[in-house]
Design a protein around this motif. Structure first.
Motif, PDB file in Angstrom:
ATOM      1  N   VAL A 185       0.832  -1.207   0.000  1.00 32.05           N
ATOM      2  CA  VAL A 185       0.000   0.000   0.000  1.00 32.05           C
ATOM      3  C   VAL A 185       0.866   1.256   0.000  1.00 32.05           C
ATOM      4  O   VAL A 185       0.519   2.258  -0.631  1.00 32.05           O
ATOM      5  CB  VAL A 185      -0.964  -0.003   1.205  1.00 32.05           C
ATOM      6  CG1 VAL A 185      -1.741   1.305   1.290  1.00 32.05           C
ATOM      7  CG2 VAL A 185      -1.939  -1.173   1.097  1.00 32.05           C
ATOM      8  N   VAL A 186       2.011   1.217   0.684  1.00 32.40           N
ATOM      9  CA  VAL A 186       2.930   2.358   0.654  1.00 32.40           C
ATOM     10  C   VAL A 186       3.368   2.639  -0.781  1.00 32.40           C
ATOM     11  O   VAL A 186       3.371   3.792  -1.235  1.00 32.40           O
ATOM     12  CB  VAL A 186       4.163   2.095   1.550  1.00 32.40           C
ATOM     13  CG1 VAL A 186       5.310   3.035   1.193  1.00 32.40           C
ATOM     14  CG2 VAL A 186       3.801   2.273   3.008  1.00 32.40           C
ATOM     15  N   ALA A 187       3.753   1.573  -1.496  1.00 30.72           N
ATOM     16  CA  ALA A 187       4.182   1.754  -2.886  1.00 30.72           C
ATOM     17  C   ALA A 187       3.053   2.329  -3.734  1.00 30.72           C
ATOM     18  O   ALA A 187       3.262   3.260  -4.530  1.00 30.72           O
ATOM     19  CB  ALA A 187       4.656   0.421  -3.456  1.00 30.72           C
ATOM     20  N   ALA A 230       9.709   9.939   4.579  1.00 34.51           N
ATOM     21  CA  ALA A 230       8.725  10.797   3.913  1.00 34.51           C
ATOM     22  C   ALA A 230       8.046  10.030   2.783  1.00 34.51           C
ATOM     23  O   ALA A 230       6.853  10.215   2.530  1.00 34.51           O
ATOM     24  CB  ALA A 230       9.402  12.049   3.368  1.00 34.51           C
ATOM     25  N   MET A 231       8.805   9.164   2.118  1.00 31.79           N
ATOM     26  CA  MET A 231       8.218   8.310   1.081  1.00 31.79           C
ATOM     27  C   MET A 231       7.220   7.333   1.700  1.00 31.79           C
ATOM     28  O   MET A 231       6.114   7.148   1.180  1.00 31.79           O
ATOM     29  CB  MET A 231       9.331   7.553   0.352  1.00 31.79           C
ATOM     30  CG  MET A 231       8.864   6.651  -0.778  1.00 31.79           C
ATOM     31  SD  MET A 231       8.425   4.959  -0.244  1.00 31.79           S
ATOM     32  CE  MET A 231      10.051   4.308   0.159  1.00 31.79           C
ATOM     33  N   VAL A 232       7.606   6.714   2.825  1.00 28.31           N
ATOM     34  CA  VAL A 232       6.720   5.747   3.482  1.00 28.31           C
ATOM     35  C   VAL A 232       5.460   6.431   3.991  1.00 28.31           C
ATOM     36  O   VAL A 232       4.342   5.973   3.752  1.00 28.31           O
ATOM     37  CB  VAL A 232       7.458   5.039   4.629  1.00 28.31           C
ATOM     38  CG1 VAL A 232       6.483   4.198   5.457  1.00 28.31           C
ATOM     39  CG2 VAL A 232       8.582   4.159   4.083  1.00 28.31           C
ATOM     40  N   PHE A 233       5.641   7.550   4.702  1.00 23.96           N
ATOM     41  CA  PHE A 233       4.488   8.260   5.272  1.00 23.96           C
ATOM     42  C   PHE A 233       4.063   9.397   4.347  1.00 23.96           C
ATOM     43  O   PHE A 233       3.920  10.542   4.788  1.00 23.96           O
ATOM     44  CB  PHE A 233       4.831   8.779   6.664  1.00 23.96           C
ATOM     45  CG  PHE A 233       5.045   7.686   7.673  1.00 23.96           C
ATOM     46  CD1 PHE A 233       3.988   6.987   8.215  1.00 23.96           C
ATOM     47  CD2 PHE A 233       6.336   7.325   8.061  1.00 23.96           C
ATOM     48  CE1 PHE A 233       4.181   5.969   9.133  1.00 23.96           C
ATOM     49  CE2 PHE A 233       6.544   6.308   8.985  1.00 23.96           C
ATOM     50  CZ  PHE A 233       5.471   5.632   9.519  1.00 23.96           C
ATOM     51  N   ASN A 234       3.874   9.061   3.065  1.00 27.11           N
ATOM     52  CA  ASN A 234       3.375  10.063   2.125  1.00 27.11           C
ATOM     53  C   ASN A 234       1.944  10.447   2.515  1.00 27.11           C
ATOM     54  O   ASN A 234       1.312   9.761   3.332  1.00 27.11           O
ATOM     55  CB  ASN A 234       3.476   9.552   0.688  1.00 27.11           C
ATOM     56  CG  ASN A 234       2.625   8.321   0.438  1.00 27.11           C
ATOM     57  OD1 ASN A 234       1.398   8.404   0.372  1.00 27.11           O
ATOM     58  ND2 ASN A 234       3.275   7.167   0.307  1.00 27.11           N
TER      59      ASN A 234
END
Length: 448
Positions: A144-146, A174-178
């Motif tokens: 789901v992060v991707a 920051a990428m993970v918790f977009n």
């Protein structure tokens, strides 16, 4: 049909089929943790029987889920080469984390879970059950992060130009918790819990209707009902939070979900309807200003409509996005209603007196699956025409060297193979259900 459309259809087919199984694995995993925890706490052998029974179904679901999921990673490289190059650094981080932290955790404990009943202590086996369940949840996190990064990119910069352009991670967290990942992870988890809980409700409602394993099934039904009642309501809250995020980060998608065209005007909230994209109108039953109220708590607050965006930047299939979104919402509201009503009957001591209700629960297993699929289709079709929102168009992401005939051939092949896998799954599931929760070597009277 051109290559882009065929490539999209093929990926939609494969991911939709795959997505039948991971939610079931996550949901059944949660139910197994509860059942085995109750067995350790109470010493009641019925909970052990239930855990063993659902472990068999979990193993079938997990196995087919793994088999159907692998093929999608190959599709990235064959059909979506430009896209794969563009997001390779982003997806490489997320998928590596899935393999290391999620699949590794699952595979470590899965053997103990399946084969360790008489080889390890009950507490160690329970820890293994928790480990497999957490592994399945972590797997969902990284996928789901991707996907969320495609919707709301963050923590990156672009290197190169044209076909050589690619996104590089500058801030991993920051990428993970977009901006959309947390809301979407919670919503996906809750959809998975409902898929598993309603499978348990369906099977044991069937047993109760048929007068088989009635007391055992009542215990299992109550466990699943608690999960389904709580999660169906909290999913409504997470869905609202996710929609608020869409309003901020993807206003064109929100406008498509409700068929709202005016550039800046109060937007209605439809219960059902049909979108005429050519004439830019919706025919249906709606609450005037309802969407404005949900987003801004003001019935007169303006909502950005589709006409605020160039035509080439809007979702192409507005009616399809609208319908999928409203199917998901309608099913979600029905699940809330039926679980709360069943819980009310339980409180009054009349839950299992309503045969018609057990009949509904027997066939309701399909509803969370439809809602999960419809939600994903609404999210992905609403993101169009972008494959990475605001940066890379879907028309730019597919492989230029793959022909339409090659995709058609592989799509036909996948359809045949996946159909056989579905038949195998349904056959195995039906066989386990007909056999019942008790092993042949066990006398049910000894356990009761």
């Amino acid at each position: 049909m051109d290559v882009e459309i065929l490539a999209r259809i093929q990926f939609a087919f494969t991911i939709a089929f795959h997505y039948i199984y991971p939610p079931l694995s996550i949901g059944i995993g949660l139910i197994m943790v509860i059942m085995e925890g109750l067995y350790l706490k109470t010493g009641n052998k019925e909970y052990e029987v239930l855990t063993r029974f659902w472990l068999k179904i979990f193993a079938i679901t997990f196995g087919i889920g793994v088999a159907t999921g692998i093929i999608m990673e190959f599709e990235f490289g064959t059909n979506w080469a430009v896209y794969s190059k563009y997001v390779g650094d982003i997806f490489g981080s997320a998928l590596a984390a899935e393999g290391l932290f999620a699949f590794g955790l699952e595979s470590t404990f899965l053997g103990i879970l399946i084969f360790g009943w008489n080889r390890v202590s009950p507490k160690v086996h329970f820890i293994s059950t928790i480990g497999v369940f957490l592994g399945s949840m972590f797997s969902a996190v990284w996928i789901v992060v991707a996907n969320s990064w495609q919707q709301t990119p963050a923590g990156y910069h672009i290197v190169g130009e044209g076909l050589n352009a690619r996104a590089e991670v500058t801030d991993f967290w920051a990428m993970v918790f977009n901006p959309s990942s947390v809301d979407r992870i919670i919503h996906v988890w809750q959809g998975a819990f409902l898929a598993g809980a309603f499978l348990v409700l369906s099977v044991h409602a069937y047993y109760i209707r048929k007068g088989r394993y009635v007391e055992l099934s009542k215990r299992a039904f109550k466990i699943a009902l608690v999960v389904a009642t709580v999660v169906s309501f909290t999913q409504l809250l997470s869905g609202h939070s996710s929609a608020d995020g869409v309003a901020v980060n993807q206003p064109a998608k929100l406008a498509a979900m409700e068929g709202h065209y005016e550039k800046s005007a109060p937007a209605d909230l439809y219960l059902l309807g049909w979108v005429d994209n050519k004439n830019q109108k919706v025919t249906g039953l709606g609450l005037p200003g309802g969407l404005s109220f949900l987003v801004h708590q003001d019935f007169q607050a303006p909502i950005t409509g589709l006409n605020a965006f160039p035509e080439e930047d809007r979702p192409g299939q507005v009616n399809a996005v609208f319908q999928f979104y409203h199917i998901m919402i309608s099913i979600g509201m029905f699940l809330i209603a039926i679980t709360f009503y069943a819980s009310f009957l339980w409180w009054r001591g009349k839950l299992f007196e309503k045969k018609w209700l057990m009949w509904i629960f027997s066939f309701s297993v399909i509803l969370p699956q439809i809602a999960n699929q419809a939600g994903w289709f609404a999210a992905e079709m609403g993101r169009q025409p972008w494959i990475v929102y605001g940066h890379l168009r879907t028309s730019q992401g597919f492989s230029q060297e793959v022909s339409a005939n090659q995709i058609v051939f592989s799509l036909v092949m996948f359809t045949v193979v996946y159909s056989l896998l579905l038949i195998l799954f349904l056959y195995s599931l039906n066989k386990k259900i007909k056999h019942g929760p008790y092993d042949e070597a066990v006398n049910p009277l000894e356990i009761i």
